[in-house]
Design an enzyme around this catalytic site. Structure first.
Site, mmCIF file in Angstrom:
data_model
loop_
_atom_site.group_PDB
_atom_site.id
_atom_site.type_symbol
_atom_site.label_atom_id
_atom_site.label_comp_id
_atom_site.label_asym_id
_atom_site.label_seq_id
_atom_site.Cartn_x
_atom_site.Cartn_y
_atom_site.Cartn_z
ATOM 1 N N HIS A 84 83.240 58.137 51.866
ATOM 2 C CA HIS A 84 82.520 58.741 52.984
ATOM 3 C C HIS A 84 82.012 57.694 53.971
ATOM 4 O O HIS A 84 82.218 57.804 55.196
ATOM 5 C CB HIS A 84 81.358 59.570 52.431
ATOM 6 N N ASP B 10 74.623 55.404 54.285
ATOM 7 C CA ASP B 10 75.712 56.217 53.747
ATOM 8 C C ASP B 10 76.076 55.752 52.344
ATOM 9 O O ASP B 10 75.234 55.201 51.634
ATOM 10 C CB ASP B 10 76.925 56.152 54.694
ATOM 11 N N SER C 4 79.647 65.448 59.175
ATOM 12 C CA SER C 4 79.668 64.021 58.836
ATOM 13 C C SER C 4 80.602 63.255 59.753
ATOM 14 O O SER C 4 80.361 62.098 60.081
ATOM 15 C CB SER C 4 80.125 63.819 57.393
#
Length: 782
Positions: free
Chosen positions: A220, A148, A556
């Site tokens: 994220h 990620d 996600s």
């Protein structure tokens, strides 16, 4: 160095060098390429690994330094080549595929409580999670690897206090970066018991020293890691909203972060490098919330990396994509992956408005997250955007509050009602335009939007249903001086119909083949509260301090929910294969909402397996699945045969090929239906002929009853017009580990099906229900 290499390979090397030195297209048509050379050699000295060593050495002599070398889980490298060089490289016998190094986009508290409430063991769960000390929860030795955007180690979600020692099998490292302050990034403590590993990968185009660190600059990676494995935080909220206990699905699992993403996206070569390291480091689960639309599995970094990870017993969980509600939009759909779509939870954010003055007040319910610094006791004039249309502007664009279509003198100081014909993200554009023109706030008329995370919370925005939008417009038209007031946002739980499937969640069928059903499962992915970067001014609403948590939506967010459950399963059942873990998750899913009705899509229509796979993931069902479908290596190899790869290609890809393996003769993509998958998909169905599918289930018993000798009986849910027969109708297992097969025969009284037919086959022994969805379609693969 060249001892043992074939003459053809040596000639190839010299030919390649010649092309490198003389190619006129080098500067005009060049780019970064991935050279995938299949499985890594087991003895690390012969075969493809030796080829890679020679090729990379020759490239270095020509000034073309490989960006990444892959040598643990698979073989190959990434480097800069011209088109001619790439074509020549692809012709080398040891090479499986050569493809451009593309950029992959990321698929960007209450969720776990909601899943608990949908579980039949709610009381047991709360005892386990909230009463026992975390030290006693038997999930501490699973290691989840996240590929990620990095991680923020100082977040409270990653506190390693009271955690047990790191498993001896862990071989990874914690890279601190190369900035002027080498200690700017550290894993949790000198013992590194929670965040036990961190690596970063920079591509040739990204030379910013600020990115020479595993630290997260996007948020994220931090967000998804805390969803899957964050520690319990007792009092978390987003500026007072959505308050409560925030936890990950497996709070005492370990975290290893592989930062392969930057502000520009996630480079394919970096993703493969992360896979390669994660396999060598010893992770149990790999969680990936990104993806790319690829029409060749051997040119997809995620398909390649996950294949080799699963070969080594690592479960790979991937997001399905945010390209819904379009059909055939699902990505990351290879059968060795767990593919996760998104669903909603029962928490809603109410942002109601009041119409009229004190004598004639009317409440209109809306949804939004508004924390703007504005007087909530004051009313403002309210207009419809159509009435603010500029002279010469398109009326449809104006009523949708499109850019440069409204008159600033009319909008200024008012609440503007906007239609929404352009989808979810257009709401943010509307609010930005009204804000730019000096408006007070926006009321958006929309009946499909569920995702509120991308709307600026520092500007007043509320979303109302079309029926309520008509009420507002009627009020505006019937009143000389219409006024309205925004009410403070409230977060409410238990009042929203859930789960449902949001419009952004990608849908099946899989565009490469209709003979496998994807996505596999759905999990919470709408307005999810989780940890964020500390001190991130970009995430702070106007006039507010930076948040410690943030609300995000996307597959996600649904992916790490399943990753957390997979980590718990691996801890409870260390010997379970990735296929057994996937099967347990899929066959225990539910298809009903919190009111007992069938799960719907954003339009209110009944959701199908193309929308949610097997259904909504559950918390405890996977721990006691009863039976599992073991999709083995032969199934995966046959899948590659069925989609068109040759035995020669497949032997390059895998080191785990049984002696004598060859692709079945006269096989085609219809044969994919027979790989031992927990769901069934039959394509090119001609009702005049019967289609037979075979499945094998293995008895893993139940930790609830521990009864090894058990009989399962079948029940069938078939749509009208489709005949479904199962042989035999009962399966008698005498001990744990027994595997029994059954046949499913599909037939129809009509020559073709007018539409895709959905149903299910369920095996039950009175305690466990093992459900497999199916889809039968007359459509063929394109």
């Amino acid at each position: 160095m060249m001892r043992g290499l074939p003459v053809t390979f040596i000639l190839f090397v010299f030919l390649l060098l010649s092309v490198i030195q003389n190619s006129e297209s080098e500067t005009r048509k060049s780019g970064d390429y991935i050279i995938y050379m299949g499985a890594a050699s087991s003895d690390k000295s012969t075969g493809n690994d030796h080829h890679v060593e020679v090729l990379s050495t020759m490239l270095k002599r020509s000034g073309k330094t490989p960006m990444h070398r892959y040598k643990h889980g698979f073989s190959g490298f990434a480097t800069h080549l011209s088109e001619d060089e790439a074509r020549l490289m692809a012709e080398q016998p040891g090479v499986v595929s050569v493809f451009p190094d593309q950029m992959l986009p990321l698929h960007t508290t209450r969720s776990w409580d909601f899943l608990v409430q949908e579980s039949y063991q709610r009381e047991t769960y709360f005892t386990e999670m909230n009463s026992q000390p975390e030290l006693d929860v038997a999930v501490g030795d699973t290691i989840i690897g996240f590929i990620d955007s990095g991680i923020w180690p100082e977040s409270e979600s990653f506190n390693d206090m009271h955690m047990r020692p790191v498993p001896d099998r862990w071989k990874g490292i914690c890279m601190r970066g190369k900035k002027t302050e080498p200690d700017a990034f550290r894993c949790n403590s000198f013992l590194n018991r929670k965040l036990i590993g961190a690596r970063y990968y920079n591509s040739s185009f990204l030379l910013d020293p600020d990115y020479e660190t595993p630290r997260d600059f996007l948020g994220h990676g931090t967000h998804v890691a805390s969803i899957a494995a964050g520690r319990i935080i007792s009092d978390a909220s987003y500026y007072g909203l959505a308050g409560g206990i925030m936890r990950g699905g497996s709070p005492t699992s370990r975290i290893a972060m592989y930062r392969a993403c930057s502000l520009l996206g996630c480079r394919g070569s970096s993703i493969l490098a992360a896979f390669d390291d994660a396999i060598a480091d010893g992770v149990d689960i790999i969680s990936i919330s990104m993806g790319l639309f690829i029409d060749n599995l051997l040119e997809d970094p995620l398909s390649i990396g996950s294949f080799h990870a699963v070969e080594r017993g690592i479960t790979v969980v991937c997001s399905a994509g945010n390209l819904g509600p379009s059909s055939q939009s699902v990505v990351n759909a290879a059968p060795w992956m767990i593919t996760v779509g998104a669903s909603t939870i029962d928490r809603g954010f109410e942002s109601n408005i009041l119409l009229g003055g004190i004598e004639n007040i009317r409440l209109i319910k809306g949804a939004g997250i508004n924390i703007a610094n504005i007087d909530r006791t004051q009313s403002y004039p309210i207009i419809h955007a159509r009435s603010a249309k500029k002279i010469g502007a398109n009326e449809e664009a104006a009523r949708n509050c499109a850019g440069n279509t409204m008159n600033i003198t009319i909008v200024e100081g008012k609440i503007v009602v906007c239609d929404n014909d352009y989808g979810n993200q257009a709401i943010q554009w509307k609010s930005e335009e009204v804000k730019r023109l000096g408006g007070i706030g926006v009321v958006v008329v929309d009946d499909k939007t569920m995702d509120l995370s991308y709307i600026d919370p520092s500007f007043l925005v509320t979303i109302v249903k079309p029926v309520d939008g008509l009420k507002i417009i009627s009020y505006i038209k019937s009143t000389r001086e219409p006024i309205a007031m925004f009410m403070p946002t409230r977060s409410r739980t238990g009042h929203e119909l859930a789960p449902s499937i949001p419009s952004f969640s990608s849908r099946g069928p899989y565009f490469l083949t209709r003979s496998i059903l994807k996505p596999d499962i759905a999990a919470p992915g709408v307005n999810i509260l989780a940890s964020w970067l500390i001190g991130d001014l970009n995430a702070a609403p106007q006039g507010k301090e930076p948040p410690l948590v943030n609300i995000e939506s996307g597959t996600s967010m649904s992916c790490p929910h399943v990753s957390g459950i997979a980590a718990r399963l691996k801890s409870e059942n260390p010997s379970w294969s990735p296929a057994a873990i996937r099967s347990a998750i899929m066959t225990t899913a539910v298809q009903m909402t919190n009111t007992g009705s069938h799960i719907t899509t954003e339009t209110g229509d009944k959701a199908t397996p193309y929308d949610f796979g097997s259904g909504q993931v559950t918390i405890f069902g996977p721990s006691s699945p009863g039976l599992v479908y073991e999709t083995n290596q032969i199934d995966y190899l046959n899948f590659l045969c069925y989609v068109g790869f040759t035995s020669v290609q497949i032997r390059k890809i895998s080191n785990h090929i049984p002696q004598g393996f060859a692709c079945p003769e006269k096989s085609n993509n219809r044969d994919i239906s027979n790989i031992n998958y927990p769901s069934i998909s039959v394509s090119s169905f001609n009702g005049e002929e019967r289609r037979r599918v075979i499945r094998t289930v293995t008895n893993v018993a139940s930790r609830l009853i521990g009864d090894e000798d058990t009989v399962y009986n079948v029940s069938i849910d078939a749509p009208k017009g489709l005949r479904v027969r199962v042989i035999p109708t009962s399966l008698h297992f005498k001990k744990i580990g027994d595997a029994l097969s059954y046949q499913v025969i599909f037939s129809s009284s009509t020559s073709t099906l007018k539409e895709d037919a959905f149903g299910s086959i369920t095996w039950s022994n009175g305690i466990c229900r093992v459900r497999s969805p199916f889809v039968v379609t007359s459509k063929a693969d394109i």
